[in-house]
Design a protein around this motif. Structure first.
Motif, PDB file in Angstrom:
ATOM      1  N   GLU A   1       0.864  -1.181   0.000  1.00 58.08           N
ATOM      2  CA  GLU A   1       0.000   0.000   0.000  1.00 58.08           C
ATOM      3  C   GLU A   1       0.903   1.234   0.000  1.00 58.08           C
ATOM      4  O   GLU A   1       2.082   1.169   0.352  1.00 58.08           O
ATOM      5  N   ILE A   2       0.334   2.380  -0.372  1.00 54.45           N
ATOM      6  CA  ILE A   2       1.139   3.598  -0.470  1.00 54.45           C
ATOM      7  C   ILE A   2       1.775   3.945   0.874  1.00 54.45           C
ATOM      8  O   ILE A   2       2.969   4.286   0.939  1.00 54.45           O
ATOM      9  N   ALA A   3       1.017   3.848   1.951  1.00 59.90           N
ATOM     10  CA  ALA A   3       1.565   4.147   3.279  1.00 59.90           C
ATOM     11  C   ALA A   3       2.674   3.167   3.639  1.00 59.90           C
ATOM     12  O   ALA A   3       3.693   3.556   4.242  1.00 59.90           O
ATOM     13  N   GLU A   4       2.498   1.895   3.279  1.00 62.03           N
ATOM     14  CA  GLU A   4       3.534   0.893   3.554  1.00 62.03           C
ATOM     15  C   GLU A   4       4.803   1.190   2.755  1.00 62.03           C
ATOM     16  O   GLU A   4       5.919   0.996   3.267  1.00 62.03           O
TER      17      GLU A   4
ATOM     18  N   ASP B   1      12.068  -3.998  -7.747  1.00 63.23           N
ATOM     19  CA  ASP B   1      12.012  -5.217  -8.542  1.00 63.23           C
ATOM     20  C   ASP B   1      10.552  -5.610  -8.773  1.00 63.23           C
ATOM     21  O   ASP B   1       9.663  -5.209  -8.008  1.00 63.23           O
ATOM     22  N   GLU B   2      10.302  -6.380  -9.808  1.00 65.07           N
ATOM     23  CA  GLU B   2       8.941  -6.796 -10.178  1.00 65.07           C
ATOM     24  C   GLU B   2       8.033  -5.581 -10.371  1.00 65.07           C
ATOM     25  O   GLU B   2       6.851  -5.600 -10.015  1.00 65.07           O
ATOM     26  N   ALA B   3       8.584  -4.526 -10.954  1.00 67.24           N
ATOM     27  CA  ALA B   3       7.845  -3.268 -11.083  1.00 67.24           C
ATOM     28  C   ALA B   3       6.683  -3.364 -12.060  1.00 67.24           C
ATOM     29  O   ALA B   3       5.828  -2.468 -12.092  1.00 67.24           O
ATOM     30  N   HIS B   4       6.610  -4.435 -12.848  1.00 68.20           N
ATOM     31  CA  HIS B   4       5.509  -4.577 -13.803  1.00 68.20           C
ATOM     32  C   HIS B   4       4.167  -4.797 -13.112  1.00 68.20           C
ATOM     33  O   HIS B   4       3.118  -4.673 -13.751  1.00 68.20           O
ATOM     34  N   VAL B   5       4.188  -5.115 -11.815  1.00 60.00           N
ATOM     35  CA  VAL B   5       2.926  -5.317 -11.094  1.00 60.00           C
ATOM     36  C   VAL B   5       2.476  -4.051 -10.363  1.00 60.00           C
ATOM     37  O   VAL B   5       1.420  -4.048  -9.727  1.00 60.00           O
TER      38      VAL B   5
ATOM     39  N   MET C   1       0.771   3.920  -7.539  1.00 59.05           N
ATOM     40  CA  MET C   1       2.074   3.791  -6.881  1.00 59.05           C
ATOM     41  C   MET C   1       3.175   4.399  -7.740  1.00 59.05           C
ATOM     42  O   MET C   1       4.097   5.056  -7.215  1.00 59.05           O
ATOM     43  N   LEU C   2       3.103   4.197  -9.034  1.00 57.72           N
ATOM     44  CA  LEU C   2       4.082   4.804  -9.927  1.00 57.72           C
ATOM     45  C   LEU C   2       4.015   6.333  -9.852  1.00 57.72           C
ATOM     46  O   LEU C   2       5.046   7.016  -9.947  1.00 57.72           O
ATOM     47  N   GLU C   3       2.835   6.863  -9.654  1.00 55.66           N
ATOM     48  CA  GLU C   3       2.683   8.306  -9.506  1.00 55.66           C
ATOM     49  C   GLU C   3       3.336   8.796  -8.214  1.00 55.66           C
ATOM     50  O   GLU C   3       3.938   9.878  -8.172  1.00 55.66           O
ATOM     51  N   GLU C   4       3.236   8.003  -7.146  1.00 53.15           N
ATOM     52  CA  GLU C   4       3.881   8.370  -5.885  1.00 53.15           C
ATOM     53  C   GLU C   4       5.392   8.407  -6.044  1.00 53.15           C
ATOM     54  O   GLU C   4       6.072   9.291  -5.505  1.00 53.15           O
ATOM     55  N   ILE C   5       5.919   7.462  -6.789  1.00 45.06           N
ATOM     56  CA  ILE C   5       7.360   7.442  -7.036  1.00 45.06           C
ATOM     57  C   ILE C   5       7.779   8.670  -7.829  1.00 45.06           C
ATOM     58  O   ILE C   5       8.836   9.258  -7.587  1.00 45.06           O
ATOM     59  N   ARG C   6       6.941   9.071  -8.759  1.00 40.30           N
ATOM     60  CA  ARG C   6       7.239  10.274  -9.540  1.00 40.30           C
ATOM     61  C   ARG C   6       7.257  11.509  -8.640  1.00 40.30           C
ATOM     62  O   ARG C   6       8.069  12.422  -8.832  1.00 40.30           O
ATOM     63  N   LEU C   7       6.389  11.543  -7.646  1.00 38.43           N
ATOM     64  CA  LEU C   7       6.371  12.677  -6.718  1.00 38.43           C
ATOM     65  C   LEU C   7       7.702  12.785  -5.974  1.00 38.43           C
ATOM     66  O   LEU C   7       8.208  13.884  -5.734  1.00 38.43           O
ATOM     67  N   LEU C   8       8.256  11.638  -5.599  1.00 35.64           N
ATOM     68  CA  LEU C   8       9.561  11.652  -4.934  1.00 35.64           C
ATOM     69  C   LEU C   8      10.633  12.239  -5.844  1.00 35.64           C
ATOM     70  O   LEU C   8      11.504  13.003  -5.407  1.00 35.64           O
TER      71      LEU C   8
ATOM     72  N   ARG D   1      -1.673   8.409 -18.187  1.00 34.77           N
ATOM     73  CA  ARG D   1      -1.461   9.072 -16.903  1.00 34.77           C
ATOM     74  C   ARG D   1       0.010   9.063 -16.482  1.00 34.77           C
ATOM     75  O   ARG D   1       0.410   9.830 -15.600  1.00 34.77           O
ATOM     76  N   LEU D   2       0.802   8.203 -17.111  1.00 33.29           N
ATOM     77  CA  LEU D   2       2.211   8.081 -16.734  1.00 33.29           C
ATOM     78  C   LEU D   2       3.145   8.758 -17.732  1.00 33.29           C
ATOM     79  O   LEU D   2       4.343   8.533 -17.711  1.00 33.29           O
TER      80      LEU D   2
END
Length: 326
Positions: A82-85, A128-132, A137-144, A173-174
């Motif tokens: 999850e995003i918080a995790e 790793d295993e980023a295809h899942v 979540m990918l948007e959260e990584i972009r925020l970082l 969206r990505l």
């Protein structure tokens, strides 16, 4: 079971090798060089793709070891968070804390980037295993990366996954994230020569007393059936050694490899190639049968045709053949 018989100190084809005992094929060496360049040249976002079992995880573990990063390295092997995790895990790995408030975390993260810029440290996030990963979540990584963009060289992000990852990133969206990927590398399977060297490397680690344990024809068959996939090569070789032990054979030949792969009926590369061989055999056999019957009919075997025997059989074979081809 077969170790003493073949003069081995340990099982040579375990599926999870130690990081300091890794074999790198030509594609792996090139990929490692590209990833190192990406980190050292502050390229930001990097994308590594490859099929199942081609050694992506092995490569990124090798990268982390070669860089000597003991801190500010976050390797996420299970992205089903999850995003918080995710924020809690990431914060813990880089020496911060996350109490559920993203605003506070972003401020603390920016302070860390400022300190790292002065000390020359880098943050490396490998997923790793980023295809899942979900789009959210990918948007959260972009925020970082938006925050780290103000501190060039402060953080590099590796997205590692199967080829489906490219399809996932095609989501409209990505688009902002796609535009930040500065390096891409696809990890190819092992060549025939790499397959041979890989098997010899594994046998050498197991302190094998003979290097010619597998015949050249056996190596050819292993490479063909596995399509150069290291994980499948391990499975085939381990099974072949067990079969050879059962036959009291001191050398693994092509026949032994074929027998063990046919019995294993492994999915994926092995199953596909076996299925294709069976289909080709059936189709070729039916082709020659049709050709023979056509010659017989052309020769004018009139009595058989008049009796209806050949005609009925001819219609049956044609119907069967076209059903098989459809």
């Amino acid at each position: 079971m077969y170790l003493k018989f073949y003069g081995l100190k340990k099982r040579p084809f375990e599926l999870t090798p130690k990081v300091n005992n890794l074999f790198l094929g030509e594609s792996h060496k090139e990929g490692l060089a590209v990833l190192k360049y990406g980190v050292m040249s502050d390229k930001g976002f990097l994308l590594l793709t490859g099929g199942v079992g081609t050694g992506k995880t092995t490569l990124i573990n090798c990268l982390a070891t070669s860089l000597g990063m003991t801190e500010d390295l976050c390797l996420i092997s299970n992205p089903n968070l999850e995003i918080a995790e995710f924020y809690h895990f990431f914060a813990n790995k880089i020496g911060l804390s996350f109490e559920g408030n993203k605003s506070k975390f972003f401020l603390a993260f920016e302070d860390l980037l400022k300190r790292n810029q002065k000390s020359g440290k880098k943050i490396l996030l490998i997923i790793d295993e980023a295809h899942v990963l979900e789009v959210s979540m990918l948007e959260e990584i972009r925020l970082l990366t938006n925050i780290s963009a103000g501190y060039p060289g402060g953080m590099s992000v590796f997205l590692v996954g199967q080829p489906e990852l490219i399809e996932r990133l095609e989501d409209d969206r990505l688009r902002p994230l796609r535009q930040r990927i500065s390096l891409r590398f696809h990890l190819d399977a092992l060549s025939r020569e790499d397959t041979l060297q890989y098997i010899l490397f594994r046998l050498n680690l197991a302190e094998a007393q003979q290097t010619g344990l597998f015949t050249d024809q056996a190596i050819d068959e292993i490479h063909r059936v596995s399509n150069g996939n290291p994980r499948v090569i391990n499975i085939i070789c381990d099974s072949a050694l067990l079969d050879g032990y059962g036959k009291n054979s001191l050398q693994i030949d092509k026949k032994t490899v074929r027998e063990c792969t046919a019995r294993q009926q492994l999915p994926g590369e092995m199953g596909d190639s076996a299925g294709q061989r069976n289909k080709s055999f059936v189709e070729n056999g039916l082709f020659w049968l049709l050709l023979i019957l056509l010659c017989v009919e052309s020769a004018g075997v009139w009595f058989a045709y008049q009796s209806g025997l050949l005609d009925g059989f001819w219609n049956f074979v044609k119907s069967y053949y076209f059903n098989m081809m459809s």
